[in-house]
Design a protein around this motif. Sequence first.
Motif, PDB file in Angstrom:
ATOM      1  N   SER A 113       0.835  -1.209   0.000  1.00 25.42           N
ATOM      2  CA  SER A 113       0.000   0.000   0.000  1.00 25.42           C
ATOM      3  C   SER A 113       0.868   1.257   0.000  1.00 25.42           C
ATOM      4  O   SER A 113       2.075   1.203   0.224  1.00 25.42           O
ATOM      5  CB  SER A 113      -0.935   0.015   1.214  1.00 25.42           C
ATOM      6  OG  SER A 113      -0.221   0.438   2.359  1.00 25.42           O
ATOM      7  N   ASN A 114       0.223   2.354  -0.244  1.00 28.45           N
ATOM      8  CA  ASN A 114       0.926   3.633  -0.314  1.00 28.45           C
ATOM      9  C   ASN A 114       1.073   4.303   1.044  1.00 28.45           C
ATOM     10  O   ASN A 114       1.478   5.458   1.111  1.00 28.45           O
ATOM     11  CB  ASN A 114       0.197   4.577  -1.276  1.00 28.45           C
ATOM     12  CG  ASN A 114       0.281   4.087  -2.702  1.00 28.45           C
ATOM     13  OD1 ASN A 114       1.278   3.516  -3.101  1.00 28.45           O
ATOM     14  ND2 ASN A 114      -0.771   4.308  -3.472  1.00 28.45           N
ATOM     15  N   GLU A 115       0.732   3.595   2.110  1.00 31.24           N
ATOM     16  CA  GLU A 115       0.813   4.184   3.443  1.00 31.24           C
ATOM     17  C   GLU A 115       2.101   3.728   4.131  1.00 31.24           C
ATOM     18  O   GLU A 115       2.192   2.589   4.600  1.00 31.24           O
ATOM     19  CB  GLU A 115      -0.401   3.787   4.281  1.00 31.24           C
ATOM     20  CG  GLU A 115      -1.675   4.412   3.786  1.00 31.24           C
ATOM     21  CD  GLU A 115      -2.778   4.347   4.812  1.00 31.24           C
ATOM     22  OE1 GLU A 115      -2.495   4.567   6.013  1.00 31.24           O
ATOM     23  OE2 GLU A 115      -3.903   4.076   4.411  1.00 31.24           O
ATOM     24  N   PRO A 116       3.093   4.614   4.206  1.00 34.07           N
ATOM     25  CA  PRO A 116       4.367   4.234   4.832  1.00 34.07           C
ATOM     26  C   PRO A 116       4.199   3.790   6.285  1.00 34.07           C
ATOM     27  O   PRO A 116       4.897   2.880   6.739  1.00 34.07           O
ATOM     28  CB  PRO A 116       5.220   5.492   4.754  1.00 34.07           C
ATOM     29  CG  PRO A 116       4.531   6.409   3.812  1.00 34.07           C
ATOM     30  CD  PRO A 116       3.105   5.971   3.701  1.00 34.07           C
ATOM     31  N   ASP A 117       3.279   4.411   7.027  1.00 27.74           N
ATOM     32  CA  ASP A 117       3.062   4.026   8.424  1.00 27.74           C
ATOM     33  C   ASP A 117       2.587   2.575   8.514  1.00 27.74           C
ATOM     34  O   ASP A 117       3.000   1.843   9.416  1.00 27.74           O
ATOM     35  CB  ASP A 117       2.017   4.918   9.095  1.00 27.74           C
ATOM     36  CG  ASP A 117       2.543   6.304   9.394  1.00 27.74           C
ATOM     37  OD1 ASP A 117       3.758   6.526   9.228  1.00 27.74           O
ATOM     38  OD2 ASP A 117       1.738   7.162   9.784  1.00 27.74           O
ATOM     39  N   LEU A 118       1.732   2.179   7.598  1.00 28.45           N
ATOM     40  CA  LEU A 118       1.225   0.811   7.596  1.00 28.45           C
ATOM     41  C   LEU A 118       2.354  -0.172   7.302  1.00 28.45           C
ATOM     42  O   LEU A 118       2.496  -1.179   7.987  1.00 28.45           O
ATOM     43  CB  LEU A 118       0.093   0.657   6.575  1.00 28.45           C
ATOM     44  CG  LEU A 118      -0.542  -0.722   6.483  1.00 28.45           C
ATOM     45  CD1 LEU A 118      -1.171  -1.132   7.811  1.00 28.45           C
ATOM     46  CD2 LEU A 118      -1.582  -0.748   5.375  1.00 28.45           C
ATOM     47  N   ARG A 119       3.164   0.138   6.312  1.00 24.90           N
ATOM     48  CA  ARG A 119       4.288  -0.739   5.981  1.00 24.90           C
ATOM     49  C   ARG A 119       5.229  -0.878   7.174  1.00 24.90           C
ATOM     50  O   ARG A 119       5.704  -1.974   7.475  1.00 24.90           O
ATOM     51  CB  ARG A 119       5.047  -0.213   4.759  1.00 24.90           C
ATOM     52  CG  ARG A 119       4.304  -0.438   3.458  1.00 24.90           C
ATOM     53  CD  ARG A 119       5.197  -0.204   2.254  1.00 24.90           C
ATOM     54  NE  ARG A 119       5.808   1.104   2.209  1.00 24.90           N
ATOM     55  CZ  ARG A 119       5.270   2.181   1.651  1.00 24.90           C
ATOM     56  NH1 ARG A 119       4.077   2.103   1.076  1.00 24.90           N
ATOM     57  NH2 ARG A 119       5.908   3.326   1.628  1.00 24.90           N
ATOM     58  N   THR A 120       5.470   0.217   7.867  1.00 23.81           N
ATOM     59  CA  THR A 120       6.332   0.181   9.052  1.00 23.81           C
ATOM     60  C   THR A 120       5.725  -0.704  10.131  1.00 23.81           C
ATOM     61  O   THR A 120       6.422  -1.513  10.750  1.00 23.81           O
ATOM     62  CB  THR A 120       6.553   1.603   9.596  1.00 23.81           C
ATOM     63  OG1 THR A 120       7.155   2.400   8.564  1.00 23.81           O
ATOM     64  CG2 THR A 120       7.441   1.606  10.816  1.00 23.81           C
ATOM     65  N   ASP A 121       4.425  -0.547  10.363  1.00 22.83           N
ATOM     66  CA  ASP A 121       3.741  -1.355  11.381  1.00 22.83           C
ATOM     67  C   ASP A 121       3.792  -2.845  11.052  1.00 22.83           C
ATOM     68  O   ASP A 121       3.917  -3.680  11.942  1.00 22.83           O
ATOM     69  CB  ASP A 121       2.277  -0.924  11.521  1.00 22.83           C
ATOM     70  CG  ASP A 121       2.119   0.432  12.177  1.00 22.83           C
ATOM     71  OD1 ASP A 121       3.104   0.938  12.762  1.00 22.83           O
ATOM     72  OD2 ASP A 121       1.006   0.985  12.113  1.00 22.83           O
TER      73      ASP A 121
END
Length: 143
Positions: A113-121
């Motif tokens: 996905s395009n959400e960096p926070d999600l990828r980090t989580d």
Amino acid sequence: MSNKTSELNELIEITRDGKRFYDHARDEVKDAQLKALFTDMAHAKTEVIAALEGKVAANHEQPASGGTMTGKIRQVYADTRAALSSDEGATYIAQLEEAEDRILHAFEDAMASNEPDLRTDLATQMPKVRACHDRMRDLKKAQ
């Protein structure tokens, strides 16, 4: 509800499906080694769920508390196949491996996905998700 929370909750539900399926399969099989494996795999799912729930709660939102209809249907299908099979363990292994595929693909899609926070989580959970997937894949291939 934010898109990030929605995706995390979807992953919680899919992972909970896997946990419930492992718990159920553990109760259905007779083989002690499979019981131990399924218990271990359910525990790994519990850890992933807890971590994801913590991320949702940190956003001051409510974590998902259920599973999915697809997960329940897969479990009923496996029970039916196991009842008709001479090797219930192999049937559950095959169906649990497919459940692992579903979980892994859901995590991979969320990571893309395009959400960096999600990828980090999710990055901290991906090794455990992959390890569970690979463990069941290898077990299925070994049969």
